[in-house]
Write a protein that holds these residues in place. Structure first.
Motif, PDB file in Angstrom:
ATOM      1  N   UNK A  14       0.780  -1.322  -0.055  1.00  0.00           N
ATOM      2  CA  UNK A  14       0.013  -0.055   0.117  1.00  0.00           C
ATOM      3  C   UNK A  14       0.766   1.288   0.055  1.00  0.00           C
ATOM      4  N   UNK A  15       0.202   2.343   0.133  1.00  0.00           N
ATOM      5  CA  UNK A  15       1.019   3.788   0.231  1.00  0.00           C
ATOM      6  C   UNK A  15       1.940   3.765   1.302  1.00  0.00           C
ATOM      7  N   UNK A  16       1.863   3.099   2.338  1.00  0.00           N
ATOM      8  CA  UNK A  16       2.647   3.361   3.313  1.00  0.00           C
ATOM      9  C   UNK A  16       3.879   1.831   3.431  1.00  0.00           C
ATOM     10  N   UNK A  17       3.951   1.135   2.344  1.00  0.00           N
ATOM     11  CA  UNK A  17       4.920   0.387   2.199  1.00  0.00           C
ATOM     12  C   UNK A  17       4.601  -0.886   2.882  1.00  0.00           C
ATOM     13  N   UNK A  38      -0.744  -9.031   7.054  1.00  0.00           N
ATOM     14  CA  UNK A  38      -0.032  -7.807   6.253  1.00  0.00           C
ATOM     15  C   UNK A  38       0.700  -6.779   7.242  1.00  0.00           C
ATOM     16  N   UNK A  39       1.607  -6.197   6.867  1.00  0.00           N
ATOM     17  CA  UNK A  39       2.717  -5.409   7.761  1.00  0.00           C
ATOM     18  C   UNK A  39       3.726  -4.907   6.823  1.00  0.00           C
ATOM     19  N   UNK A  40       4.509  -4.128   7.536  1.00  0.00           N
ATOM     20  CA  UNK A  40       5.591  -3.299   6.904  1.00  0.00           C
ATOM     21  C   UNK A  40       6.622  -4.134   6.263  1.00  0.00           C
ATOM     22  N   UNK A  54       7.562   3.843  -5.813  1.00  0.00           N
ATOM     23  CA  UNK A  54       6.406   4.677  -5.255  1.00  0.00           C
ATOM     24  C   UNK A  54       6.763   6.268  -5.820  1.00  0.00           C
ATOM     25  N   UNK A  55       8.159   6.503  -5.348  1.00  0.00           N
ATOM     26  CA  UNK A  55       8.676   7.776  -5.454  1.00  0.00           C
ATOM     27  C   UNK A  55       8.530   8.203  -7.088  1.00  0.00           C
ATOM     28  N   UNK A  81       3.923   0.453 -10.097  1.00  0.00           N
ATOM     29  CA  UNK A  81       2.761   1.369  -9.226  1.00  0.00           C
ATOM     30  C   UNK A  81       1.354   0.595  -9.780  1.00  0.00           C
ATOM     31  N   UNK A  82       0.626   0.342  -8.571  1.00  0.00           N
ATOM     32  CA  UNK A  82      -0.809  -0.132  -8.964  1.00  0.00           C
ATOM     33  C   UNK A  82      -1.497   0.972  -9.773  1.00  0.00           C
ATOM     34  N   UNK A  83      -2.325   0.634 -10.681  1.00  0.00           N
ATOM     35  CA  UNK A  83      -3.187   1.412 -11.619  1.00  0.00           C
ATOM     36  C   UNK A  83      -4.228   2.165 -10.609  1.00  0.00           C
TER      37      UNK A  83
END
Length: 458
Positions: A14-17, A38-40, A54-55, A81-83
């Motif tokens: 996700x957006x928080x990696x 799920x987790x970092x 992402x960047x 990157x996810x569409x």
């Protein structure tokens, strides 16, 4: 064969990696690396690749490495990157694992020594007979025993650090003392010593480095009562900052070295390099802290040294012995004054040793590998001189005029110096009634001369 047929595993972040979903073997690696699902993302190289994707906003692919128990895993990973979203899709296209080779016992011992040096709260240089030559203390808790050792130079170290559960008296073989438990007066912590011999091929140890270590954290000092400014002028770095910061910085260095040298377990080369950068930064910060404390001392009003009758030849040999291990790591040979030479002088032993350690340390740092450093003596009437000469790159006349200034590093960067050592050394030489000069030319090495008053009664 479709492109999807070569994909071994998929995952989504996700957006928080955070790794939201993953198939085997990626899911298992995430869990075995200490993460959750799920987790970092717990695989550092994969986390870095996802962050960059992402960047930058476009697909990236590369080989990543990780440790999975006793095996080294190498995988080719694509991250895209996810569409319409802020996360990423992860695709694993190859997966190879191989046993981690066992390491040489000598290399493991060398890394253990490096780690213990950074964990030590007291370091003592000993001669071949295990008698105290010099002391460096890292914690206020050991200030009393360090002061006793400095006042008792030339005595056996066991007189200051009694052995626990050992009935035999010195001399004991140094291997029997390496790792021995000792008692420290005034401390409730458990202590042990590590003895590192200064070995020469085919010969007995020429001396030792003794490290005092404890596996228990140091007690936090009680806050000192406020002192009115009108009554006394405190030393900000030496009295306030240095005692508080030295130990945590040393712990950071030690932990980073433990990671870098893989003492805590197998690790990919990239992460070992990251830990090495942390350790190097910590060492520079600790060196700067110590130099700033010395700077406060030499620039304080009324600073003076404690002159005594010393033998410059003996001090020079001790300085060469202390830095011999560092020199041998670069294949550098230090040629100290010969046994039997003597040059009496009037100066403070500890300050002369400090200056020579700085000069020889600089020579080791800036000299090329497999070169030589010479330490020579000169008797010039009422003056006594110690000369440290090297085969380094040398310095121009313009650089010589600036090199004794504060924070002057002659344009060098990344070599670990603080730019204060020569300024402090010359200040100490002046305080002892002497001087510190340099004679050099580009490509011809450097020749530093420490001059102090000679002993008129000899």
């Amino acid at each position: 064969m479709s492109e999807d047929a070569s994909i071994l595993a998929r995952g989504v972040s996700d957006a928080e990696d955070r790794l939201l979903t993953a198939a085997e073997p990626l899911a298992g690696l995430q869990l075995r690396c200490g993460g959750e699902l799920p987790g970092t993302i717990a695989v550092p190289e994969l986390l870095e690749l996802v962050r960059k994707t992402r960047r930058y906003g476009f697909r990236l692919a590369r080989a990543i490495c990780a440790q999975d128990g006793g095996e080294k895993v190498t995988a080719w990973v694509e991250v895209e990157p996810c569409v319409g979203g802020e996360g990423c899709e992860i695709r694993v296209r190859s997966w190879h694992s191989a046993p981690i080779p066992s390491e040489d016992a000598g290399a493991v011992e060398y890394r253990r020594t490096l780690t213990e040096r950074h964990l030590a709260e007291l370091s003592v240089q000993l001669d071949a007979g295990q008698r105290v030559l010099a002391v460096v203390c890292e914690t206020p808790e050991l200030a009393e025993v360090a002061a006793a050792m400095e006042a008792g130079l030339g005595r056996l170290w066991t007189e200051f650090l009694p052995l626990e559960d050992v009935t035999h008296h010195q001399p004991l073989h140094w291997r029997l003392l390496d790792g021995a438990r000792v008692r420290v007066a005034g401390s409730e912590r458990n202590w042990r010593v590590a003895l590192i011999p200064h070995m020469q091929p085919g010969l007995d140890p020429a001396g030792f480095e003794l490290l005092l270590l404890s596996d228990e954290p140091a007690p936090q000092p009680l806050p000192e009562p406020a002192v009115p400014v009108a009554q006394t002028r405190r030393s900000l770095v030496g009295q306030d900052l240095a005692p508080v910061l030295k130990q945590p910085i040393s712990r950071i260095i030690a932990n980073a070295e433990t990671i870098r040298t893989r003492l805590a377990g197998p690790l990919p080369d990239a992460y070992s390099d990251y830990a090495g950068e942390i350790a190097s930064a910590g060492k520079l910060l600790l060196e700067l802290l110590e130099d700033m404390a010395d700077l406060e001392v030499v620039e304080s009003e009324g600073f003076s040294t404690a002159p005594d009758r010393i033998d410059l030849c003996e001090v020079a040999r001790q300085a060469a012995g202390i830095l011999g291990v560092r020199a041998r790591e670069k294949g550098i040979v230090i040629e100290p004054p010969q046994q039997g030479e003597s040059l009496p002088a009037i100066a403070e032993f500890r300050r002369v040793l400090q200056v020579l350690l700085n000069l020889i340390g600089n020579a080791v740092r800036y000299s090329p590998e497999n070169s030589r450093i010479w330490i020579r003596l000169e008797d010039v009437g009422d003056r006594a001189r110690v000369i440290v000469a090297d085969q380094g790159p040398g310095v121009s006349e313009e650089q010589q005029a600036r090199m004794f200034e504060k924070f002057e590093r002659l344009g060098r960067s990344g070599d670990g110096g603080t730019g204060l050592g020569l300024y402090i050394s010359r200040s100490l030489a002046h305080a002892m009634g002497g001087d510190l000069t340099v004679d050099s030319a580009p490509g011809q090495g450097a020749r530093f001369t420490l001059e102090v008053p000679a002993d008129p009664d000899v």
